[in-house]
Design an enzyme around this catalytic site. Structure first.
Site, short mmCIF file in Angstrom:
data_model
loop_
_atom_site.label_atom_id
_atom_site.label_comp_id
_atom_site.label_asym_id
_atom_site.label_seq_id
_atom_site.Cartn_x
_atom_site.Cartn_y
_atom_site.Cartn_z
N LYS A 106 100.81 -92.19 -23.27
CA LYS A 106 101.79 -91.89 -24.43
C LYS A 106 103.03 -91.42 -24.00
CE LYS A 106 102.31 -90.37 -29.11
NZ LYS A 106 102.12 -88.73 -29.31
N GLY B 39 106.51 -93.13 -34.48
CA GLY B 39 107.66 -92.24 -34.70
C GLY B 39 108.22 -92.32 -36.09
N GLN C 196 92.15 -87.38 -25.07
CA GLN C 196 93.39 -87.32 -24.30
C GLN C 196 93.70 -86.19 -23.58
OE1 GLN C 196 97.19 -86.01 -26.54
NE2 GLN C 196 97.74 -88.02 -26.27
N CYS D 64 104.24 -84.53 -25.21
CA CYS D 64 104.34 -83.43 -25.74
C CYS D 64 105.69 -82.56 -25.57
CB CYS D 64 103.24 -82.28 -25.31
SG CYS D 64 103.09 -80.87 -26.18
C1 LIG Z 1 101.83 -80.67 -34.73
C2 LIG Z 1 101.70 -81.80 -33.77
C3 LIG Z 1 100.72 -81.98 -32.87
C4 LIG Z 1 100.80 -83.04 -32.03
N1 LIG Z 1 99.66 -83.10 -31.23
C5 LIG Z 1 99.74 -84.15 -30.27
C6 LIG Z 1 98.85 -84.41 -29.34
O1 LIG Z 1 98.16 -83.57 -29.26
N2 LIG Z 1 98.92 -85.46 -28.69
C7 LIG Z 1 99.75 -86.44 -28.88
O2 LIG Z 1 99.62 -87.47 -28.12
N3 LIG Z 1 100.72 -86.37 -29.54
C8 LIG Z 1 100.86 -85.25 -30.44
N4 LIG Z 1 102.09 -85.07 -31.32
C9 LIG Z 1 102.88 -86.25 -31.69
C10 LIG Z 1 102.16 -87.29 -32.55
O3 LIG Z 1 101.23 -87.87 -32.01
C11 LIG Z 1 103.69 -88.30 -32.61
O4 LIG Z 1 103.79 -88.88 -31.57
C12 LIG Z 1 104.62 -87.56 -33.42
O5 LIG Z 1 104.45 -86.55 -34.19
C13 LIG Z 1 105.62 -88.79 -33.99
O6 LIG Z 1 105.09 -89.68 -35.00
P1 LIG Z 1 104.89 -89.39 -36.52
O7 LIG Z 1 106.31 -89.44 -36.89
O8 LIG Z 1 103.92 -90.52 -36.85
O9 LIG Z 1 104.38 -88.07 -36.71
C14 LIG Z 1 101.78 -83.90 -32.28
C15 LIG Z 1 102.87 -83.79 -33.25
C16 LIG Z 1 102.84 -82.89 -34.11
C17 LIG Z 1 104.11 -82.55 -35.23
#
Ligand SMILES: Cc1cc2nc3c(=O)[nH]c(=O)nc-3n(C[C@H](O)[C@H](O)[C@H](O)COP(=O)(O)O)c2cc1C
Length: 320
Positions: A132, A193, A61, A91
């Site tokens: 994304k 999400g 990524q 992000c």
């Molecule tokens: C601590 C943290 C770091 C994350 N880092 C990335 C990242 O490097 N790249 C990315 O595409 N999404 C990143 N995300 C977002 C997650 O990929 C995801 O889209 C988001 O947490 C919602 O999905 P979830 O509810 O399944 O966690 C991050 C989320 C968190 C909480």
């Protein structure tokens, strides 16, 4: 996930069936072409077939805003062996957004288009470029335009985190909005999400109409969530709740892998960080977290978790 899911975590999470692919933490692109060591640090799998040890592909990524810089770094990643490039437009971090990266591009769909098109022009004939997004920066009015911009730029797949940037991680995730996007796109759209359980998975699929979902925090909270979903899809049966023994064992293995390269105090905080994700959804993990949260010594922490014992038991051969 930045600072959370590295190659060791990917290796552990994909050891059981369920995941079709994974993605690295973002590589931050500002202007210059980054040296190979930066790509290898984010994606050690580049030197190992670009899959996790169980053979699950890893996409690399990139996060940035300058199309030329993104293209140059995508090209660099391709030369190093990357087999898929994912672009991060989701992000929400203030620092990243202030420097014009991540979700800040969602304020202008043309910029999403320019970034994807530049990367696609650089590597798209050799390897897939995926993207994304969130539903927008502070509102959802440009959600569809941003999604279409990614598709028109050459993205072969789009993951949609069903919240705006300003919504941060606040529930609920608006899965029905992913459906609105999906219906207008020709490329596969993946729902993301707040998928914490099998029930959430099914609800997200039903409301979004997506065939595939991406798991983030849910996979850390319940390391067997992907397998739980896969098992249910293939057999119609529901697996039992993940027991503490399995959680303790994965934390001990995680610590063992991390301590090969990192100082013990860093490993200690990484183990607590993962346990913190587990405790959101599991009463026993919450109890253990409170019992060990002030411990700063790794061995004492693992003993407190009963994790060292679980790991030893796991690594002992089964009695004949
Ligand atoms: C601590 C943290 C770091 C994350 N880092 C990335 C990242 O490097 N790249 C990315 O595409 N999404 C990143 N995300 C977002 C997650 O990929 C995801 O889209 C988001 O947490 C919602 O999905 P979830 O509810 O399944 O966690 C991050 C989320 C968190 C909480």
């Amino acid at each position: 996930m930045e600072g959370v899911i590295d190659a060791h975590t990917r290796a552990l999470l994909t050891r059981r069936p369920g995941f079709d692919w994974t993605v690295t933490e973002f590589v931050r692109v500002v202007d210059a072409r980054l040296p190979p060591r930066v790509f290898r640090r984010h994606c050690p799998e580049l030197d190992d077939g670009v899959t996790t040890p169980s053979g699950v592909p890893v996409a690399l990524q990139l996060l940035g805003s300058d199309p030329a810089a993104l293209a140059a770094n995508a090209e660099q990643a391709r030369k190093l062996g990357a087999t898929a490039i994912d672009l991060n437009f989701g992000c929400p971090a203030k620092l990243v957004n202030r420097h014009d990266g991540g979700a800040s591009l969602l304020r202008d769909p043309q910029r999403v288009h320019a970034a994807v098109a530049a990367v696609h022009a650089a590597v798209g004939s050799d390897i897939p470029v995926t993207a994304k997004i969130r539903l927008g920066f502070s509102h959802r009015r440009l959600a569809l335009d941003c999604a279409k911009a990614a598709e028109d730029g050459g993205a072969t797949q789009l993951v949609v985190h069903a919240r705006t940037r300003d919504e941060g991680y606040r529930p609920p995730a608006h899965w029905e909005w992913i459906g609105r996007i999906r219906r207008h796109l020709g490329i596969p759209v993946v729902a993301n999400g707040d998928i914490w359980s099998l029930e959430d998975y099914w609800k997200a699929r039903t409301l979004s109409g997506c065939r595939d979902v991406m798991l983030g925090r849910g996979a850390l909270a319940d390391p067997w969530l992907a397998q739980r979903i896969r098992h249910w899809l293939t057999t119609g049966e529901t697996l039992p709740t993940t027991p503490w023994q399995a959680r303790g064992a994965i934390l001990a293995e995680f610590a063992a892998l991390q301590r090969t390269t990192l100082p013990e105090r860093v490993v200690t905080s990484l183990v607590k960080q993962w346990l913190n994700h587990m405790r959101q959804r599991d009463a026993e993990a919450a109890r253990r977290f409170h019992a060990v949260k002030r411990i700063n010594d790794l061995e004492t922490l693992l003993t407190g978790l009963g994790a060292a014992r679980e790991e030893r038991a796991r690594s002992q051969p089964e009695p004949a």
